[in-house]
Design an enzyme around this catalytic site. Sequence first.
Site, PDB file in Angstrom:
ATOM      1  NE  ARG A   1       7.899   1.604   8.352  1.00 45.13           N
ATOM      2  CZ  ARG A   1       7.165   0.684   7.719  1.00 45.13           C
ATOM      3  NH1 ARG A   1       5.874   0.868   7.524  1.00 45.13           N
ATOM      4  NH2 ARG A   1       7.709  -0.436   7.289  1.00 45.13           N
TER       5      ARG A   1
ATOM      6  CG  HIS B   1       1.901  -0.683  11.194  1.00 39.93           C
ATOM      7  ND1 HIS B   1       3.115  -0.119  11.463  1.00 39.93           N
ATOM      8  CD2 HIS B   1       2.003  -1.135   9.910  1.00 39.93           C
ATOM      9  CE1 HIS B   1       3.916  -0.233  10.411  1.00 39.93           C
ATOM     10  NE2 HIS B   1       3.254  -0.855   9.442  1.00 39.93           N
TER      11      HIS B   1
HETATM   12  P1  NDP Z   1       8.271   2.508  -3.072  1.00 36.14           P
HETATM   13  O1  NDP Z   1       9.729   2.458  -2.782  1.00 36.14           O
HETATM   14  O2  NDP Z   1       7.740   1.726  -4.215  1.00 36.14           O
HETATM   15  O3  NDP Z   1       7.834   4.030  -3.303  1.00 36.14           O
HETATM   16  C1  NDP Z   1       8.299   5.076  -2.527  1.00 36.14           C
HETATM   17  C2  NDP Z   1       7.827   6.378  -3.128  1.00 36.14           C
HETATM   18  O4  NDP Z   1       8.187   7.441  -2.246  1.00 36.14           O
HETATM   19  C3  NDP Z   1       8.466   6.680  -4.486  1.00 36.14           C
HETATM   20  O5  NDP Z   1       7.537   7.254  -5.362  1.00 36.14           O
HETATM   21  C4  NDP Z   1       9.545   7.696  -4.118  1.00 36.14           C
HETATM   22  O6  NDP Z   1       9.868   8.605  -5.152  1.00 36.14           O
HETATM   23  C5  NDP Z   1       8.859   8.440  -3.003  1.00 36.14           C
HETATM   24  N1  NDP Z   1       9.853   9.139  -2.180  1.00 36.14           N
HETATM   25  C6  NDP Z   1      10.870   8.610  -1.448  1.00 36.14           C
HETATM   26  N2  NDP Z   1      11.589   9.588  -0.880  1.00 36.14           N
HETATM   27  C7  NDP Z   1      11.017  10.751  -1.249  1.00 36.14           C
HETATM   28  C8  NDP Z   1      11.305  12.111  -1.005  1.00 36.14           C
HETATM   29  N3  NDP Z   1      12.347  12.483  -0.251  1.00 36.14           N
HETATM   30  N4  NDP Z   1      10.505  13.052  -1.568  1.00 36.14           N
HETATM   31  C9  NDP Z   1       9.465  12.694  -2.337  1.00 36.14           C
HETATM   32  N5  NDP Z   1       9.132  11.419  -2.618  1.00 36.14           N
HETATM   33  C10 NDP Z   1       9.898  10.465  -2.082  1.00 36.14           C
HETATM   34  O7  NDP Z   1       7.526   2.117  -1.724  1.00 36.14           O
HETATM   35  P2  NDP Z   1       6.084   1.451  -1.546  1.00 36.14           P
HETATM   36  O8  NDP Z   1       5.105   2.242  -2.316  1.00 36.14           O
HETATM   37  O9  NDP Z   1       6.157  -0.008  -1.784  1.00 36.14           O
HETATM   38  O10 NDP Z   1       5.866   1.635   0.033  1.00 36.14           O
HETATM   39  C11 NDP Z   1       5.869   2.920   0.617  1.00 36.14           C
HETATM   40  C12 NDP Z   1       5.915   2.795   2.138  1.00 36.14           C
HETATM   41  O11 NDP Z   1       4.666   2.333   2.646  1.00 36.14           O
HETATM   42  C13 NDP Z   1       6.906   1.760   2.709  1.00 36.14           C
HETATM   43  O12 NDP Z   1       8.212   2.259   2.710  1.00 36.14           O
HETATM   44  C14 NDP Z   1       6.372   1.561   4.109  1.00 36.14           C
HETATM   45  O13 NDP Z   1       6.955   2.506   4.990  1.00 36.14           O
HETATM   46  C15 NDP Z   1       4.876   1.847   3.966  1.00 36.14           C
HETATM   47  N6  NDP Z   1       4.071   0.639   4.162  1.00 36.14           N
HETATM   48  C16 NDP Z   1       3.121   0.662   5.159  1.00 36.14           C
HETATM   49  C17 NDP Z   1       2.296  -0.420   5.364  1.00 36.14           C
HETATM   50  C18 NDP Z   1       1.220  -0.366   6.380  1.00 36.14           C
HETATM   51  O14 NDP Z   1       0.543  -1.375   6.617  1.00 36.14           O
HETATM   52  N7  NDP Z   1       0.984   0.780   6.999  1.00 36.14           N
HETATM   53  C19 NDP Z   1       2.421  -1.637   4.546  1.00 36.14           C
HETATM   54  C20 NDP Z   1       3.432  -1.554   3.529  1.00 36.14           C
HETATM   55  C21 NDP Z   1       4.224  -0.450   3.363  1.00 36.14           C
HETATM   56  P3  NDP Z   1      10.541   8.100  -6.534  1.00 36.14           P
HETATM   57  O15 NDP Z   1       9.450   7.304  -7.225  1.00 36.14           O
HETATM   58  O16 NDP Z   1      10.860   9.359  -7.238  1.00 36.14           O
HETATM   59  O17 NDP Z   1      11.715   7.257  -6.156  1.00 36.14           O
HETATM   60  C1  OXD Z   2       5.539  -2.959   5.637  1.00 38.04           C
HETATM   61  C2  OXD Z   2       4.602  -2.747   6.725  1.00 38.04           C
HETATM   62  O1  OXD Z   2       6.466  -2.148   5.474  1.00 38.04           O
HETATM   63  O2  OXD Z   2       3.762  -3.638   6.984  1.00 38.04           O
HETATM   64  O3  OXD Z   2       5.378  -3.930   4.878  1.00 38.04           O
HETATM   65  O4  OXD Z   2       4.620  -1.693   7.366  1.00 38.04           O
END
Ligand code: NDP
Ligand code: OXD
Length: 313
Positions: free
Chosen positions: A228, A276
């Site tokens: 993000r 994005h």
């Molecule tokens: P998940 O919820 O599966 O994974 C999130 C990861 O981030 C986990 O490993 C979590 O740790 C880690 N995390 C969260 N908070 C912290 C912190 N404070 N310190 C360290 N690690 C942290 O999410 P996804 O992988 O499915 O998606 C990740 C992000 O990608 C979404 O939230 C979205 O913002 C973005 N996204 C962007 C897209 C784009 O087109 N640009 C498309 C889709 C998503 P833990 O495993 O220990 O809980």
């Molecule tokens: C999502 C994105 O969060 O597209 O799925 O950013």
Amino acid sequence: MSILIAAPDWNSADWVERFRKLAPALEYRTWPEATDYAGARYAVCWQPPHGLLAELPDLDVMFSLGAGVDAMLRDPDLPDKPLVRIVDPSLTGRMTEWVVLQVLMHHRLQRVYDAQQRDKVWEEIPQPAADAVGVGVMGLGVLGRDAAEKLKQLGFDVAGWSRTEKDIPSIACYHGSDGLKPFLARTDILVALLPLTPDTEGLIDRQLLSGLRTDNHMGGAVLINAGRGRLQVEADILQALAEGNLSGATLDVFQQEPLPQESPFWTHPKVTVTPHIAAVSDPDYLCGYILRQIEAYEAGHPLENVVDRKLGY
Ligand code: NDP
Ligand code: OXD
């Protein structure tokens, strides 16, 4: 029982048509056309207007049409009902494609060769093997883990950083604030796939960027962010690029989207901008996923991929 679709920037009629093909017997309503929300037990949303979901008297479950739920969680009146996010193999695959593309582009100095082509320069630049390059993936969730594993298969020296401890074969796993410094110190190319939460907002700042490894063939560290925009302090990225701590960046997400015309990122010679689009879901898959979850929920089974409201992801 009906489903309310509220996705202001998307074509709701299109979504209704897709849902109807798969589940013609269900009743669908769309925002802002619907005049009555009674009986709407399910809401399917992407950035719905704040307060809207609180107006649904019979709401049971909210579905986010995205993997990230930060926008929905910003609604101060979001009902205290389960919020389900998208986990979709096609979205994961597309994100990994984008990440691999960007990592290879920086590692193989493609932008330098693009400039050489423009100037008709035929010159080879020394190129280390992938195993000499540390790639660090911040966020080892659904998306981060898949990208990390595929990058490892390509031979990169891959590490990951997450909130809680992980054990992933062949990936050096770090976690928490204590793990951040050693993780950054072995990272030439940083890939951010974190959700936006109060803990991650502004995390990618001057101090974090100064902890990355810069002694590499790219002439500095590289930042790749598809998590993000609000994870990053944009002025600090520009400063790190100017000072040489960063040799390049690829940004798919920004503090303000669409990226304003006056943003220096558009024309920065060391920055690659994508709008994005790192990963999008197949809409037909999403409809099927949501309908399967509704069917299971109606049959008394637990929902999958429910967001932890306290953690914010
Ligand atoms: P998940 O919820 O599966 O994974 C999130 C990861 O981030 C986990 O490993 C979590 O740790 C880690 N995390 C969260 N908070 C912290 C912190 N404070 N310190 C360290 N690690 C942290 O999410 P996804 O992988 O499915 O998606 C990740 C992000 O990608 C979404 O939230 C979205 O913002 C973005 N996204 C962007 C897209 C784009 O087109 N640009 C498309 C889709 C998503 P833990 O495993 O220990 O809980
Ligand atoms: C999502 C994105 O969060 O597209 O799925 O950013």
